[in-house]
Every structure is written in C-alpha cells, then in structure tokens.
Design a protein around this motif. Structure first.
Motif, PDB file in Angstrom:
ATOM      1  N   ARG A 132      21.365  66.999  34.216  1.00 43.26           N
ATOM      2  CA  ARG A 132      21.332  67.601  35.556  1.00 43.26           C
ATOM      3  C   ARG A 132      22.719  68.018  36.043  1.00 43.26           C
ATOM      4  N   ASN A 133      23.746  67.514  35.373  1.00 45.49           N
ATOM      5  CA  ASN A 133      25.124  67.798  35.780  1.00 45.49           C
ATOM      6  C   ASN A 133      25.542  69.169  35.241  1.00 45.49           C
ATOM      7  N   ARG A 134      25.149  70.197  35.934  1.00 41.37           N
ATOM      8  CA  ARG A 134      25.466  71.573  35.575  1.00 41.37           C
ATOM      9  C   ARG A 134      26.510  72.109  36.533  1.00 41.37           C
ATOM     10  N   GLY A 188      27.786  70.582  47.084  1.00 41.25           N
ATOM     11  CA  GLY A 188      26.724  70.806  48.049  1.00 41.25           C
ATOM     12  C   GLY A 188      25.371  70.528  47.424  1.00 41.25           C
ATOM     13  N   VAL A 189      24.331  70.788  48.191  1.00 39.50           N
ATOM     14  CA  VAL A 189      22.969  70.657  47.685  1.00 39.50           C
ATOM     15  C   VAL A 189      22.670  71.913  46.863  1.00 39.50           C
ATOM     16  N   PRO A 190      22.319  71.762  45.584  1.00 43.32           N
ATOM     17  CA  PRO A 190      22.083  72.944  44.740  1.00 43.32           C
ATOM     18  C   PRO A 190      20.963  73.830  45.283  1.00 43.32           C
ATOM     19  N   ALA A 191      21.181  75.152  45.172  1.00 41.91           N
ATOM     20  CA  ALA A 191      20.176  76.117  45.636  1.00 41.91           C
ATOM     21  C   ALA A 191      19.845  77.129  44.553  1.00 41.91           C
ATOM     22  N   GLN A 192      20.132  76.782  43.307  1.00 39.75           N
ATOM     23  CA  GLN A 192      19.818  77.675  42.194  1.00 39.75           C
ATOM     24  C   GLN A 192      19.442  76.828  40.990  1.00 39.75           C
ATOM     25  N   GLU A 193      18.385  77.238  40.320  1.00 37.40           N
ATOM     26  CA  GLU A 193      17.969  76.534  39.110  1.00 37.40           C
ATOM     27  C   GLU A 193      18.868  76.942  37.951  1.00 37.40           C
ATOM     28  N   VAL A 194      19.292  75.949  37.177  1.00 34.21           N
ATOM     29  CA  VAL A 194      20.099  76.193  35.988  1.00 34.21           C
ATOM     30  C   VAL A 194      19.253  75.842  34.773  1.00 34.21           C
ATOM     31  N   VAL A 195      19.188  76.769  33.823  1.00 35.18           N
ATOM     32  CA  VAL A 195      18.383  76.594  32.621  1.00 35.18           C
ATOM     33  C   VAL A 195      19.306  76.502  31.412  1.00 35.18           C
ATOM     34  N   LEU A 196      19.181  75.413  30.658  1.00 31.27           N
ATOM     35  CA  LEU A 196      19.944  75.274  29.418  1.00 31.27           C
ATOM     36  C   LEU A 196      19.156  75.912  28.288  1.00 31.27           C
ATOM     37  N   GLU A 197      19.870  76.648  27.432  1.00 29.90           N
ATOM     38  CA  GLU A 197      19.227  77.351  26.322  1.00 29.90           C
ATOM     39  C   GLU A 197      20.045  77.173  25.055  1.00 29.90           C
ATOM     40  N   SER A 198      19.411  77.397  23.929  1.00 31.94           N
ATOM     41  CA  SER A 198      20.135  77.452  22.671  1.00 31.94           C
ATOM     42  C   SER A 198      20.960  78.726  22.633  1.00 31.94           C
ATOM     43  N   LEU A 199      22.037  78.699  21.854  1.00 35.83           N
ATOM     44  CA  LEU A 199      22.838  79.913  21.710  1.00 35.83           C
ATOM     45  C   LEU A 199      21.970  81.033  21.151  1.00 35.83           C
ATOM     46  N   PRO A 200      22.164  82.265  21.623  1.00 37.54           N
ATOM     47  CA  PRO A 200      21.420  83.392  21.054  1.00 37.54           C
ATOM     48  C   PRO A 200      21.899  83.681  19.633  1.00 37.54           C
ATOM     49  N   SER A 201      21.204  84.549  18.940  1.00 38.92           N
ATOM     50  CA  SER A 201      21.523  84.846  17.536  1.00 38.92           C
ATOM     51  C   SER A 201      22.933  85.399  17.355  1.00 38.92           C
ATOM     52  N   ASP A 202      23.488  86.056  18.395  1.00 41.83           N
ATOM     53  CA  ASP A 202      24.854  86.587  18.269  1.00 41.83           C
ATOM     54  C   ASP A 202      25.916  85.522  18.545  1.00 41.83           C
TER      55      ASP A 202
END
Length: 195
Positions: free
Chosen positions: A9-11, A150-164
């Motif tokens: 959650r620490n983004r 502050g209180v977060p107001a945006q969702e952060v999505v973790l992803e795998s690195l893209p093919s590039d």
C-alpha cells in the motif's frame, strides 16, 4: 495489517483529498517513530519540520517538483494537494552526510503514514533556497527531502514491466496511476540452496 500489506500500500501518492486534512499531531507522531530507527554510527543527524498549517502548505506546494515522468502534469490541482508536509533536514553540525539514515527515515515515515490511513510522496526536487527562507533555517540545517502527505485520492495499480522493459509510470484515462515493477525473478540474482 501485515507488513507485506503495508509495503504494497506504500505507493508514491500524488493526489490527495484536501477535505480530509492530516494534523500536526499525527505528523509529530510519525517523526517520533523515527527516533527509534537505526542510525549510521548512531549519529542521528536528521532533524524535521512538520506542518499541517493550510497557509504554509500553500506556500510549500509550488516549491516542489512533481512526477518527472509525467512531463505535461504540473502536479495536483487545487482540492488534490497535500494537507501536510514533513521536511527532512541534515544537521551539518552533527554530520556532513546522512549516510543511509535519510532512506531509512523516509521509508519508516511513509510506512507509518500508510498505517494511519494516509499516503504520500517523497520529493527530492525542491527549491531548497526558497523553502529554507520560508522557515528561516540556519545554514547548518540542509534540506534533504520533503514528504508530502494526505489522504490518498487516486488509485495506484502495480503492474509487471511491459515487454519493452519501460519503468515509466503513467496515468490512464480512468485516472488510475500505473506503476511497473520488476518481478522477483529479475531482482533475485542468487539463492542458496537452490532447491
């Protein structure tokens, strides 16, 4: 919340709900946590300023650089800005360098903020001269980083690195912030025994 959940959650958060401010007392509690952290040679050269004062937050905001990979984005809009800041300082009368203390402290502060339901961004792109003048800092106190909270107001999505292999984060049309992360198989270069 487990430690792994705290880490996940620490983004880096760059949009906040200004209608739900942090308090100076909560920021002070976070600084109190880092008094117990390890310190190189136990010098403890870091000092802090905390502010949740709305007028000071307005003055600090334009002195910070936001999201280098988002070149066209000038930072959070009004209503989405941090409601508190922790300014990390090096007391040069104690040590010439923070050694590794600044990294340990930043991570500890951020994990503490997440545990309290907040989020933040560690910012090193700072107009240090103007910020030092704002707080009338003596020369011996060098600004290292600013933690915007502050209180977060945006969702952060973790992803795998893209093919590039790009590590650049981005914001989608849905407003979600996407952050590519290397897989364990890429960062773990040795394991013994191998079974």
């Amino acid at each position: 919340m487990t430690f792994r959940e705290l880490m996940e959650r620490n983004r880096s958060r760059r949009k906040f709900d200004e209608s739900r401010p942090v308090s100076a007392d909560e920021l002070t509690e976070l600084v109190d946590l880092v008094r117990f952290m390890p310190s190189g040679r136990n010098l403890q050269p870091l000092k802090y300023i905390v502010t949740a004062d709305p007028a000071q937050c307005v003055e600090i905001f334009p002195l910070l650089g936001w999201a280098g990979y988002l070149a066209d984005w000038k930072g959070p809009a009004e209503g989405e800005r941090p409601t508190g800041y922790i300014i990390m300082l090096l007391d040069k009368d104690v040590a010439d360098t923070p050694h590794c203390d600044d990294g340990i402290a930043c991570q500890s502060l951020m994990l503490g903020a997440v545990e309290k339901g907040y989020g933040g961004c560690i910012i090193a792109t700072v107009n240090r001269k103007k910020l030092a003048a704002l707080f009338d800092l003596p020369d011996r106190l060098e600004i290292l980083m600013v933690l915007a909270l502050g209180v977060p107001a945006q969702e952060v999505v973790l992803e795998s690195l893209p093919s590039d292999g790009s590590i650049k984060y981005w914001t989608g049309e849905d407003g979600k912030h996407h952050v590519p992360k290397r897989g364990l198989d890429e960062i773990l270069v040795g394991r013994f025994p191998k079974n």
